[in-house]
Design an enzyme around this catalytic site. Structure first.
Site, PDB file in Angstrom:
ATOM      1  CE  LYS A 155       4.905 -78.889  21.725  1.00  0.00           C
ATOM      2  NZ  LYS A 155       5.668 -80.128  21.486  1.00  0.00           N
TER       3      LYS A 155
HETATM    4  N1  PMP Z   1      11.263 -81.546  23.761  1.00  0.00           N
HETATM    5  C1  PMP Z   1      10.513 -81.748  22.672  1.00  0.00           C
HETATM    6  C2  PMP Z   1      11.180 -81.854  21.355  1.00  0.00           C
HETATM    7  C3  PMP Z   1       9.123 -81.859  22.782  1.00  0.00           C
HETATM    8  O1  PMP Z   1       8.369 -82.058  21.692  1.00  0.00           O
HETATM    9  C4  PMP Z   1       8.525 -81.773  24.065  1.00  0.00           C
HETATM   10  C5  PMP Z   1       7.037 -81.945  24.206  1.00  0.00           C
HETATM   11  N2  PMP Z   1       6.365 -80.733  24.090  1.00  0.00           N
HETATM   12  C6  PMP Z   1       9.349 -81.544  25.171  1.00  0.00           C
HETATM   13  C7  PMP Z   1      10.716 -81.437  24.988  1.00  0.00           C
HETATM   14  C8  PMP Z   1       8.767 -81.376  26.550  1.00  0.00           C
HETATM   15  O2  PMP Z   1       8.148 -80.119  26.654  1.00  0.00           O
HETATM   16  P1  PMP Z   1       6.922 -79.889  27.660  1.00  0.00           P
HETATM   17  O3  PMP Z   1       7.408 -80.276  28.996  1.00  0.00           O
HETATM   18  O4  PMP Z   1       6.648 -78.427  27.564  1.00  0.00           O
HETATM   19  O5  PMP Z   1       5.818 -80.732  27.188  1.00  0.00           O
END
Ligand code: PMP
Length: 305
Positions: A155
């Site tokens: 991230k």
């Molecule tokens: N993949 C990506 C590339 C993202 O940016 C996100 C959003 N955070 C997710 C998946 C989903 O992750 P989460 O469920 O932790 O929000």
């Protein structure tokens, strides 16, 4: 007046400034989180979903960038609650904490030449992807960033160029979203969400080694699907053509929530509508995040005393 947190202080939004020479601004050297808080009218409460897990992930991801979080996840939880209280929100909100490389001593990309800074802000947020209709998506011609280029699981701010290219081209071509493949050609995830297939009555999703962000919603769905609906959940490599043959497909993520897909590359998925299992998971997910299911109440951090 709206408040933000710029470590170590809460400051009014219009006084929160970042120096134009900031390393993270030049190179995307930052790690961040996206967190949702849901307003529950009945209890007059904002519940922030899996708040500590987000800060734990942020802290772990920081290691990739040699970023040292100076506050513990528990400490960050309290700062976040206080921030939302100061803003007095009585609606659904999004919280964005960012750990970034600050003012560098001189020119260069080295991760250790700029101090570690932290800020967090919050704003009202409704839908990010439609959840009341089936989405039309394409497979993106942009590959997901490989782990040995920029780790997708990190991230990391700069890595979102990859998502921005893919999403922008999909939207410009008339799609709601896209599905990204790994550089090996396997299914990875959406531009900012994870992906599940419903096939043979069970769930299938790419494993964490397939250049995905290891989503907190993904993990939530895996848990409630097996515990509440008794579904099998398999993490395995998924080929592109399996998308076209799936009974149902859906994205999930903090922003995306649970969003059904009706069409991929102009091929209809199932009936072309949100599938029955996707619907059940959507309903469950919205109950869970609003703090309405006692078994999952510990995932919901109340903001107001
Ligand atoms: N993949 C990506 C590339 C993202 O940016 C996100 C959003 N955070 C997710 C998946 C989903 O992750 P989460 O469920 O932790 O929000």
């Amino acid at each position: 007046m709206k408040w933000v947190y710029m470590a170590p202080d809460f400051v009014p939004l219009n006084e929160a400034k970042v120096d134009i020479r900031t390393h993270g601004f030049s190179y995307g050297t930052l790690v961040f989180e996206g967190i949702r808080g849901y307003w529950d009218d009945e209890s007059q409460q904002v519940y922030i979903f899996r708040l500590k897990e987000h800060f734990e992930r942020l802290t772990r991801n920081g290691r990739i960038l040699k970023y040292e979080m100076s506050t513990t996840p528990d400490g960050l939880v309290e700062i976040c609650r206080e921030l939302v209280r100061k803003n007095g929100y009585q609606q659904d909100i999004y919280v964005k904490p960012i750990g970034y490389k600050g003012l560098p001593d001189t020119l260069g990309v080295t991760l250790t030449q700029a101090p570690d800074e932290f800020l967090m802000y919050t704003f009202p947020l409704g839908k990010f992807l439609a959840t009341d209709r089936a989405l039309k998506v394409c497979v993106s011609s942009w590959h997901r960033v490989p782990d040995n280029a920029i780790p997708a699981r990190g991230k990391i701010g700069g890595a979102y160029i990859n998502s921005a290219l893919a999403k922008s081209d999909a939207v410009a071509a008339g799609f709601d979203e896209c599905i990204m493949l790994t550089s090996q050609g396997n299914v990875a995830e959406g531009s900012t969400s994870n992906l599940f297939l419903v096939t043979g009555g069970g769930l299938v999703t790419p494993p964490v080694t397939e250049d995905i962000l290891v989503g907190i919603t993904r993990q939530t769905i895996m848990e409630i699907a097996s515990t509440e609906l008794g579904l099998s959940v398999t993490e395995r490599v998924v080929n592109r053509s399996e998308l076209y043959m799936a009974d149902e497909l859906f994205f999930c993520g903090t922003g995306a929530e649970v969003a059904g897909i009706g069409e991929v590359d102009s091929r209809r998925i199932g009936s072309g509508q949100i599938g029955p299992i996707t619907r059940q998971l959507q309903d469950l997910y919205f109950q869970v995040v609003h703090g309405r299911l006692p078994n999952y109440r510990s995932w919901c951090t109340p903001v107001y005393e």
